[in-house]
Structure formats: C-alpha cells, structure tokens
Design a protein around this motif. Sequence first.
Motif, short mmCIF file in Angstrom:
data_model
loop_
_atom_site.label_atom_id
_atom_site.label_comp_id
_atom_site.label_asym_id
_atom_site.label_seq_id
_atom_site.Cartn_x
_atom_site.Cartn_y
_atom_site.Cartn_z
N THR A 14 1.14 -7.31 -1.16
CA THR A 14 0.69 -6.06 -1.79
C THR A 14 0.44 -4.99 -0.74
OG1 THR A 14 -0.27 -7.29 -3.63
CG2 THR A 14 -1.06 -5.03 -3.30
N LEU A 15 -0.24 -5.34 0.33
CA LEU A 15 -0.51 -4.40 1.40
C LEU A 15 0.80 -3.88 2.02
CD1 LEU A 15 -2.46 -2.95 3.38
CD2 LEU A 15 -2.34 -5.02 4.79
N LEU B 195 4.67 3.24 -7.78
CA LEU B 195 4.51 1.81 -7.55
C LEU B 195 4.21 1.20 -8.91
CD1 LEU B 195 2.19 1.70 -4.43
CD2 LEU B 195 4.44 0.69 -4.58
N ALA C 142 5.76 1.92 0.58
CA ALA C 142 5.67 3.09 -0.30
C ALA C 142 5.25 4.33 0.48
CB ALA C 142 4.68 2.81 -1.44
N ILE D 203 8.89 -0.45 -6.09
CA ILE D 203 8.60 0.80 -5.36
C ILE D 203 9.76 1.75 -5.64
CG2 ILE D 203 8.08 1.81 -3.11
CD1 ILE D 203 7.57 -1.15 -2.17
N CYS E 92 3.76 -3.77 0.69
CA CYS E 92 4.46 -2.91 -0.27
C CYS E 92 3.84 -1.51 -0.27
CB CYS E 92 4.44 -3.51 -1.67
SG CYS E 92 5.61 -4.87 -1.87
N GLY E 93 2.52 -1.44 -0.14
CA GLY E 93 1.86 -0.14 -0.02
C GLY E 93 2.30 0.61 1.22
#
Length: 162
Positions: A124-125, A139, A131, A153, A127-128
């Motif tokens: 998750t981190l 997202l 992004a 994304i 992917c952030g």
Amino acid sequence: HGLLGVLLAYRFPSRTVVCVDTFRRPLFDGLVASFRKHGEAARGESEALTNLQFVEGDALALDLRENAMVTAVHACNDLSRLLVEKAQAAQAVWAVLPCCIRSGTYLPCRLGGTLADDDDAKHTLLCGIVAGLFRAERLQAIDRRITNRNIVICGGAGFESY
C-alpha cells in the motif's frame, strides 16, 4: 493474462484493444471463444470481440495511437513504471495494478521495522509512492477476492481535482 483486455474490448466495441504479453496463453483464447459463443456481437460485428488483438512481445515496443489508454495488471517490478512513463510521454490515459515492487524500484532505501514484515502495508505504501511520483489522479482499491494486490493507480485523464 488478457482478461482485462477481453472485458474492455467487449464493453467498448468501437475501440481497438491490443493485449500484449511475452507469450499468448491458452486462457486468452478460451476467454475469447467463450465471449464469442455466449456474448452478443455489437452492431456491425459478425461476432463479438472483432476489435480485440493480441501481440506476443514487449509492451514497451508498441507505438501508442492517439487517444490510447495503457493498462497493466500485475506488471512486475519496474514494468509498471516503464509503462506509465511510456503512456505519459504519449499523453495517454493510464491505469496500473502493480503486484511485485522490488526494493529500490521507487525508493532509494529499503523499508524496515514492522513494514518489512507487513506485506500488505508495504505494498500500500509503495503504491502511494508510485501514485505520487507519477501524479496519479485516482487510487482505487478493488475487491481483494479478485487479487490481493488490489490497488489500481490511474492518471492521464486530466481530472486531477474532481
């Protein structure tokens, strides 16, 4: 292995959809055969999915047409990054669903502490971070029953503040 392309081609019969993978899996042909047998052909089509193509090869070698959309499902490690960069260079809309993200792909350091052992939090981190690096416009998490790597994304559509 082509499911997203088949679904997009069926939903948008007036758009050409090109699926690319390093090799064509029998599953792709099975999906196409099933949609042709049980689906409905769009107006003007002799059968469903006449707008769908498959290319065996390197997705990065494709020339993107005007108004293209680049999608990638489980493009491992830096392939998601490379595809987004290609889409951005062509001013194309893009959506990626990253899976494996190798340490060092987006950060100059490794993730440590409890993050190192918490695969979901780490994903998750990262992917952030993806992004943020690519100025994503959206997202979206999809149902984990579809895949445990469930963060989509998206960018390039021009609706940064909707």
